[in-house]
Design a protein around this motif. Structure first.
Motif, PDB file in Angstrom:
ATOM      1  N   VAL A 133       2.317  -5.999 -10.472  1.00 32.11           N
ATOM      2  CA  VAL A 133       1.165  -6.896  -9.943  1.00 32.11           C
ATOM      3  C   VAL A 133      -0.124  -6.082  -9.938  1.00 32.11           C
ATOM      4  O   VAL A 133       0.073  -4.810 -10.298  1.00 32.11           O
ATOM      5  N   SER A 134      -1.273  -6.764  -9.871  1.00 35.23           N
ATOM      6  CA  SER A 134      -2.296  -6.172  -9.830  1.00 35.23           C
ATOM      7  C   SER A 134      -2.732  -5.317  -8.629  1.00 35.23           C
ATOM      8  O   SER A 134      -2.318  -5.663  -7.266  1.00 35.23           O
ATOM      9  N   VAL A 135      -3.301  -4.019  -8.601  1.00 31.35           N
ATOM     10  CA  VAL A 135      -3.513  -3.144  -7.577  1.00 31.35           C
ATOM     11  C   VAL A 135      -4.984  -2.620  -7.470  1.00 31.35           C
ATOM     12  O   VAL A 135      -5.128  -1.809  -6.779  1.00 31.35           O
ATOM     13  N   ASP A 136      -5.749  -3.338  -7.730  1.00 28.54           N
ATOM     14  CA  ASP A 136      -7.188  -2.995  -7.530  1.00 28.54           C
ATOM     15  C   ASP A 136      -7.502  -3.198  -6.127  1.00 28.54           C
ATOM     16  O   ASP A 136      -8.125  -2.014  -5.581  1.00 28.54           O
ATOM     17  N   GLY A 137      -7.172  -4.109  -5.209  1.00 31.83           N
ATOM     18  CA  GLY A 137      -7.387  -4.138  -3.910  1.00 31.83           C
ATOM     19  C   GLY A 137      -6.654  -3.271  -2.964  1.00 31.83           C
ATOM     20  O   GLY A 137      -7.203  -2.309  -2.364  1.00 31.83           O
ATOM     21  N   THR A 138      -5.369  -2.728  -3.291  1.00 33.78           N
ATOM     22  CA  THR A 138      -4.658  -1.707  -2.623  1.00 33.78           C
ATOM     23  C   THR A 138      -5.355  -0.416  -3.082  1.00 33.78           C
ATOM     24  O   THR A 138      -5.419   0.361  -2.236  1.00 33.78           O
ATOM     25  N   ALA A 166       0.922  -1.167   0.119  1.00 33.93           N
ATOM     26  CA  ALA A 166       0.253  -0.105   0.098  1.00 33.93           C
ATOM     27  C   ALA A 166       0.766   1.356   0.146  1.00 33.93           C
ATOM     28  O   ALA A 166       0.367   2.171  -0.728  1.00 33.93           O
ATOM     29  N   LEU A 167       2.130   1.208   0.773  1.00 27.88           N
ATOM     30  CA  LEU A 167       2.827   2.273   0.662  1.00 27.88           C
ATOM     31  C   LEU A 167       3.684   2.501  -0.681  1.00 27.88           C
ATOM     32  O   LEU A 167       3.635   3.788  -1.083  1.00 27.88           O
ATOM     33  N   ASP A 217      -0.695   2.118 -15.191  1.00 32.48           N
ATOM     34  CA  ASP A 217       0.754   2.839 -14.980  1.00 32.48           C
ATOM     35  C   ASP A 217       1.366   2.291 -13.787  1.00 32.48           C
ATOM     36  O   ASP A 217       2.365   1.868 -13.598  1.00 32.48           O
ATOM     37  N   ILE A 218       0.417   2.278 -12.684  1.00 28.16           N
ATOM     38  CA  ILE A 218       0.987   1.855 -11.367  1.00 28.16           C
ATOM     39  C   ILE A 218       1.485   0.473 -11.563  1.00 28.16           C
ATOM     40  O   ILE A 218       2.391  -0.176 -11.111  1.00 28.16           O
TER      41      ILE A 218
END
Length: 272
Positions: A129-134, A105-106, A122-123
């Protein structure tokens, strides 16, 4: 009654961080309704004088060793306790213990802070990795929000940090972030660059097939030439040539005198 004391109580009483412009406006409004003689001087007070009073107040608190300090955030000024007294405050308010963000998350929050506005693609191109949950977790905590949509196919959402983010980390502006100018100039992978790499990689893979064949062609020709040089003096070809010569000699022998053939004729005549 001094201006610095008025500024102090206004900041203390404000339920939310208050800006110097809001303080100046409140002072002018109160001065018009106040009967004291000194209030006449405050009816037209400027924002610059309020800012000077705030600076003097912060300096006094620092010199006195007070556990309270004056801090300016994105939304204005407020009083906060010094970090040295955090353990004592936690003991009084254990239910208010803040939840820590995970390293994932950071990292995502840092990308949004330094590269905003930024798309989720872009993230993910940077983190891999997938960042949907984050992203959803950061939005639930009020640290980031959707600031608009990118002018790209599909109109992906653009994420930005909130004012609560700057209040939480104690920065007035995004330029106050550590190494903000340097980190914003570093080249990072993007969703478009990753797609270009994949397309170039596919074309290169297709183009390697004929290139590989071109390299293998001389390798196959080389062993073909070597045996041809070795087979030139080889016996099979010599035997073929000699066989032809032997056959031609046997056909020419009857034309020459053959004493053995005459003996055979004489023997046959005697027997007859």
């Amino acid at each position: 009654m001094e201006l610095i004391h008025i500024v102090e109580v206004l900041i203390f009483a404000a339920p939310e961080p208050i800006s110097s412009a809001e303080i100046a406006k409140a002072v002018r409004r109160a001065a018009t309704d106040h009967d004291a003689s000194f209030a006449r001087e405050l009816e037209s007070i400027s924002q610059r004088k309020i800012e000077n009073a705030i600076a003097e107040l912060g300096q006094r608190l620092g010199q006195s060793g007070s556990p309270i300090e004056l801090r300016e955030g994105a939304n204005g000024w407020r009083f906060v306790t010094r970090d040295d007294y955090a353990d004592w405050i936690r003991a009084l308010l254990p239910e208010m213990r803040p939840e820590k963000l995970s390293p994932a998350a950071l990292e995502t929050l840092a990308l949004v802070a330094y590269r905003q506005p930024i798309t989720k693609a872009d993230i993910e191109a940077v983190r891999g990795v997938s960042v949907d949950g984050t992203i959803q977790k950061l939005m639930d905590r009020g640290l980031i929000y959707v600031g608009g949509r990118a002018d790209l196919p599909g109109r992906p959402m653009l994420y930005e940090t909130t004012e609560d983010f700057m209040e939480h980390f104690g920065v007035k502006d995004l330029e106050d972030l550590p190494n903000a100018e340097e980190l914003r100039k570093i080249d990072l992978p993007t969703a478009e660059s990753e797609e270009e790499k994949e397309s170039e990689g596919g074309e290169a893979a297709e183009g390697e097939t004929p290139a590989a064949e071109d390299k293998e062609a001389p390798a196959e020709a080389t062993p073909i030439e070597k045996p041809s040089e070795e087979e030139t003096p080889a016996e099979p070809k010599t035997e073929i040539t000699l066989n032809i010569d032997l056959v031609s000699n046997e056909e020419e022998e009857p034309e020459e005198d053959n004493p053995e053939a005459e003996d055979d004729i004489e023997v046959r005549e005697e027997k007859a």
